[in-house]
Design a protein around this motif. Structure first.
Motif, PDB file in Angstrom:
ATOM      1  N   LEU A 375      43.874  24.321  37.068  1.00 24.98           N
ATOM      2  CA  LEU A 375      43.861  22.883  36.796  1.00 24.98           C
ATOM      3  C   LEU A 375      42.509  22.278  37.136  1.00 24.98           C
ATOM      4  CD1 LEU A 375      45.377  20.223  36.139  1.00 24.98           C
ATOM      5  CD2 LEU A 375      46.047  20.147  38.541  1.00 24.98           C
ATOM      6  N   GLY A 376      41.956  21.503  36.186  1.00 27.00           N
ATOM      7  CA  GLY A 376      40.700  20.816  36.411  1.00 27.00           C
ATOM      8  C   GLY A 376      39.511  21.735  36.552  1.00 27.00           C
ATOM      9  N   GLY A 377      39.639  23.004  36.119  1.00 25.97           N
ATOM     10  CA  GLY A 377      38.530  23.938  36.238  1.00 25.97           C
ATOM     11  C   GLY A 377      38.358  24.524  37.621  1.00 25.97           C
ATOM     12  N   ARG A 378      39.344  24.332  38.507  1.00 28.00           N
ATOM     13  CA  ARG A 378      39.226  24.866  39.863  1.00 28.00           C
ATOM     14  C   ARG A 378      39.663  26.328  39.909  1.00 28.00           C
ATOM     15  NH1 ARG A 378      42.565  20.269  42.880  1.00 28.00           N
ATOM     16  NH2 ARG A 378      43.754  20.544  40.962  1.00 28.00           N
ATOM     17  N   PRO A 379      38.928  27.172  40.617  1.00 28.54           N
ATOM     18  CA  PRO A 379      39.295  28.590  40.688  1.00 28.54           C
ATOM     19  C   PRO A 379      40.416  28.828  41.698  1.00 28.54           C
ATOM     20  CG  PRO A 379      37.300  28.210  41.939  1.00 28.54           C
ATOM     21  CD  PRO A 379      37.660  26.894  41.317  1.00 28.54           C
ATOM     22  N   PHE A 380      41.179  29.874  41.457  1.00 27.04           N
ATOM     23  CA  PHE A 380      42.185  30.323  42.424  1.00 27.04           C
ATOM     24  C   PHE A 380      42.340  31.829  42.253  1.00 27.04           C
ATOM     25  CE2 PHE A 380      44.596  29.715  38.584  1.00 27.04           C
ATOM     26  CZ  PHE A 380      45.581  30.697  38.609  1.00 27.04           C
ATOM     27  N   THR A 381      43.018  32.455  43.201  1.00 22.74           N
ATOM     28  CA  THR A 381      43.211  33.903  43.175  1.00 22.74           C
ATOM     29  C   THR A 381      44.616  34.211  42.676  1.00 22.74           C
ATOM     30  OG1 THR A 381      41.686  34.198  45.029  1.00 22.74           O
ATOM     31  CG2 THR A 381      43.200  36.008  44.548  1.00 22.74           C
ATOM     32  N   VAL A 382      44.695  34.879  41.524  1.00 18.57           N
ATOM     33  CA  VAL A 382      45.989  35.233  40.961  1.00 18.57           C
ATOM     34  C   VAL A 382      46.431  36.588  41.521  1.00 18.57           C
ATOM     35  CG1 VAL A 382      45.127  36.472  38.935  1.00 18.57           C
ATOM     36  CG2 VAL A 382      47.303  35.270  38.802  1.00 18.57           C
ATOM     37  N   LEU A 383      47.732  36.767  41.681  1.00 15.98           N
ATOM     38  CA  LEU A 383      48.304  37.996  42.233  1.00 15.98           C
ATOM     39  C   LEU A 383      49.087  38.735  41.158  1.00 15.98           C
ATOM     40  CD1 LEU A 383      49.702  36.547  45.589  1.00 15.98           C
ATOM     41  CD2 LEU A 383      47.470  37.574  45.178  1.00 15.98           C
ATOM     42  N   LYS A 384      48.904  40.048  41.108  1.00 15.06           N
ATOM     43  CA  LYS A 384      49.642  40.903  40.177  1.00 15.06           C
ATOM     44  C   LYS A 384      49.869  42.259  40.833  1.00 15.06           C
ATOM     45  CE  LYS A 384      48.370  41.319  36.002  1.00 15.06           C
ATOM     46  NZ  LYS A 384      47.607  41.602  34.772  1.00 15.06           N
ATOM     47  N   PHE A 385      50.845  43.025  40.304  1.00 12.88           N
ATOM     48  CA  PHE A 385      50.939  44.425  40.692  1.00 12.88           C
ATOM     49  C   PHE A 385      49.813  45.191  39.993  1.00 12.88           C
ATOM     50  CE2 PHE A 385      55.591  43.649  41.545  1.00 12.88           C
ATOM     51  CZ  PHE A 385      55.496  43.912  42.896  1.00 12.88           C
ATOM     52  N   ARG A 386      49.156  46.050  40.739  1.00 14.57           N
ATOM     53  CA  ARG A 386      48.037  46.809  40.175  1.00 14.57           C
ATOM     54  C   ARG A 386      48.565  47.813  39.150  1.00 14.57           C
ATOM     55  NH1 ARG A 386      42.995  47.405  41.640  1.00 14.57           N
ATOM     56  NH2 ARG A 386      43.350  46.416  43.663  1.00 14.57           N
ATOM     57  N   THR A 387      48.009  47.750  37.931  1.00 11.20           N
ATOM     58  CA  THR A 387      48.378  48.720  36.891  1.00 11.20           C
ATOM     59  C   THR A 387      47.218  49.627  36.520  1.00 11.20           C
ATOM     60  OG1 THR A 387      47.810  47.092  35.180  1.00 11.20           O
ATOM     61  CG2 THR A 387      50.113  47.186  35.909  1.00 11.20           C
ATOM     62  N   LEU A 388      45.992  49.265  36.945  1.00 14.45           N
ATOM     63  CA  LEU A 388      44.815  50.075  36.653  1.00 14.45           C
ATOM     64  C   LEU A 388      43.766  49.781  37.708  1.00 14.45           C
ATOM     65  CD1 LEU A 388      43.195  51.923  34.617  1.00 14.45           C
ATOM     66  CD2 LEU A 388      42.378  49.793  33.608  1.00 14.45           C
ATOM     67  N   ARG A 389      43.145  50.830  38.220  1.00 16.81           N
ATOM     68  CA  ARG A 389      42.087  50.639  39.203  1.00 16.81           C
ATOM     69  C   ARG A 389      40.739  50.647  38.483  1.00 16.81           C
ATOM     70  NH1 ARG A 389      42.541  50.844  44.475  1.00 16.81           N
ATOM     71  NH2 ARG A 389      44.565  51.904  44.311  1.00 16.81           N
ATOM     72  N   PRO A 390      40.063  49.478  38.365  1.00 14.90           N
ATOM     73  CA  PRO A 390      38.797  49.438  37.629  1.00 14.90           C
ATOM     74  C   PRO A 390      37.702  50.180  38.375  1.00 14.90           C
ATOM     75  CG  PRO A 390      39.192  47.349  38.716  1.00 14.90           C
ATOM     76  CD  PRO A 390      40.424  48.184  38.932  1.00 14.90           C
ATOM     77  N   ARG A 391      36.640  50.538  37.625  1.00 14.78           N
ATOM     78  CA  ARG A 391      35.514  51.242  38.230  1.00 14.78           C
ATOM     79  C   ARG A 391      34.767  50.344  39.206  1.00 14.78           C
ATOM     80  NH1 ARG A 391      35.206  52.611  32.722  1.00 14.78           N
ATOM     81  NH2 ARG A 391      35.713  54.802  32.292  1.00 14.78           N
TER      82      ARG A 391
END
Length: 518
Positions: A375-391
């Protein structure tokens, strides 16, 4: 995470950084937290100017009504009749103030004049006094106003109201000259430059232009509709071309007015800026030939006030969409908290099973955290179950689609196909980062990229980000058109209601077992 098609030939690859563009000389607001906030600043404070202007006019009209009610309740010169005084003191404001509001007497105007308002004041004052006199005659015939007294009271009330409003308008003009409000002029053509020059040279309009906006440049289309290839006066203000630059300029300079020199109905790039300025709580004006043509052609549009102009340019305030009332937003938040809390309790066994499956299949690090824009361009940290470990973190922030990545385990594919990987976002809803229903949040890299490619994309941040939304229930998931998704999201925001949220949640619940995730 549900993703979108960026329009690249191979969207599953890591996208290159966006091309660097020359930026206008606008000060950047410091980020609240995280690198993502460099893209979009926090929401601005509400515009106090409009509320203060309307409040002073309402107070002046109410005070005049109470002042005239005292002698009107004692027409014979003795003490006022208590019943007549109470009736006039209560009924007059209740009738008169809504009539004035409906007649546009509390709308913001550039050159408001009490003499221009005199005919409208006379008619509405007469209506209010006739209604009050009729009620008094029915309840208390002995104290009824005579046929000769009523016109005198109406005339005195009208003259006092006109004088009071004239004093208010004079005070506003004096304040505007001493402390002009910051403004942005939309349109860099000859009309835009002339209007900018007029605002710089004429202090009586109470505006100080701090920048010009070229909507066509936002999408690389050049000058907008209606600009002629003729020279106009040069103006020493920066030219803004991107939505992020506009938002930064509004917050940094406390911009309160946006002056449009093009008709938004005739130019899609200009039309996309109207909801942006509305969300930033700026008063939106249409000035010049665009205002004259729009006022003549738009059915139901508010008629320009007589005498209201900007140094001879036709001027009218654009009617804005009604804002969400606080009680409606509180109801939406209450629905979010109630449903998310119940869902977390009921889904606790599923959450535990998913966490164990991810831990066994992919090792430590069950929860995946990523920066998103809400909202309003404010950042936040989204939570998910990990499905892939990026490099690395760069791949996580800039890779568009990982649905077909060979590194993804069977558990990861299952979680994504069933959208079970998004269940931890219920905690984001309880925290207030997200809503159950709203535009899907995106990573800062893609927000910047899509805001430059699609004019309506940045307007999605007028509503809290959601786990599901109108675009998702219409099948716009995965590698689908971003333009279509932005259009659906903005339509949802413009037509939002609590029942619409309930309908979308019911549609989402019905599609949980259709394996439509990505």
């Amino acid at each position: 995470m549900t993703t979108e098609n960026a329009g690249t030939a191979n969207p599953s690859q890591v996208l290159p950084p966006p091309e660097s563009r020359p930026r206008a000389a606008v000060h950047v607001v410091g980020p609240p937290r995280g690198a993502a906030s460099r893209l979009l600043p926090p929401r601005p404070r509400r515009n106090p100017y409009r509320r203060r202007a309307v409040g002073v006019l309402v107070a002046a009209d109410g005070l005049v009504a109470l002042t005239v009610a005292v002698p009107a309740a004692a027409p014979s010169g003795g003490g006022p009749d208590p019943l007549a005084l109470a009736l006039f003191a209560v009924l007059l404001p209740l009738v008169l103030l809504p009539l004035n509001a409906r007649g546009g007497l509390y709308r913001t105007a550039l050159t408001a004049s009490a003499l221009d308002e005199l005919p409208a004041l006379l008619g509405r004052t007469a209506t209010a006094w006739c209604a009050a006199a009729a009620v008094l005659a029915a309840l208390h015939p002995g104290g009824a106003l005579g046929w000769t007294t009523l016109p005198v009271v109406v005339a005195a009330h009208t003259l006092l109201a006109c004088a009071a409003r004239g004093a208010v308008h004079l005070g506003r003009r004096l304040v505007g000259r001493r402390r002009p409000r910051s403004a942005l002029v939309v349109g860099t053509g000859p009309a835009g430059r002339r209007i900018t020059t007029a605002l710089q040279e004429r202090s009586e309009y109470g505006m100080r232009p701090v920048g010009m906006v070229e909507p066509g440049e936002t999408t690389g289309t050049g000058a907008g509709a209606g600009d002629e290839a003729v020279e106009g006066p040069a103006v020493p203000v920066p030219v803004l071309t991107r939505h992020e630059e506009i938002v930064r300029a509004v917050i940094q300079n406390a911009v309160r007015d946006a002056v449009f020199t093009r008709d938004p109905a005739l130019d899609p790039e200009t039309a996309a800026l109207v909801p942006l300025f509305e969300d930033l709580d700026c008063t939106v004006w249409l000035v010049g030939e665009a205002a004259r043509g729009a006022a003549a052609s738009a059915a139901g549009a508010p008629r320009p006030r007589e005498g209201d102009h900007l140094w001879g340019f036709a001027c009218r305030r654009l009617a804005t969409a009604p804002r969400r009332r606080p009680v409606e937003l509180r109801c939406k938040r209450a629905l979010d908290v109630a449903v998310a809390a119940v869902a977390l309790v009921l889904a606790a066994p599923v959450l535990l099973a998913c966490a164990l499956a991810v831990r066994i299949a992919d090792g430590p690090g069950v929860i995946f955290r990523q920066e998103r824009i809400g909202l309003g361009g404010r950042p936040f940290t989204v939570l998910k179950f990990r499905t892939l470990r990026p490099r690395d973190e760069h791949e996580s922030a800039t890779r568009w689609n990982v649905a077909d990545d060979r590194r993804m385990s069977t558990v990861g594919h299952l979680l994504r196909r069933t959208s079970l990987d998004e269940l931890p976002q219920l905690w984001n809803v309880l925290r207030g980062d997200m809503s159950l229903v709203g535009p899907r949040p995106e990573r800062p890299y893609f927000v910047q990229r899509f805001s430059g490619l699609h004019p309506g994309y940045a307007a999605r941040h007028r509503m809290p980000a959601g786990i599901t939304g109108l675009a998702q229930v219409h099948g716009l998931r995965g590698d689908t058109s971003i333009e279509d998704r932005a259009r659906f999201d903005n339509h949802y925001i413009d037509t939002w209601s609590l029942w619409q949220d309930v309908r979308i949640l019911l549609h989402t619940a019905g599609s949980l077992f259709r394996l439509g995730g990505s």
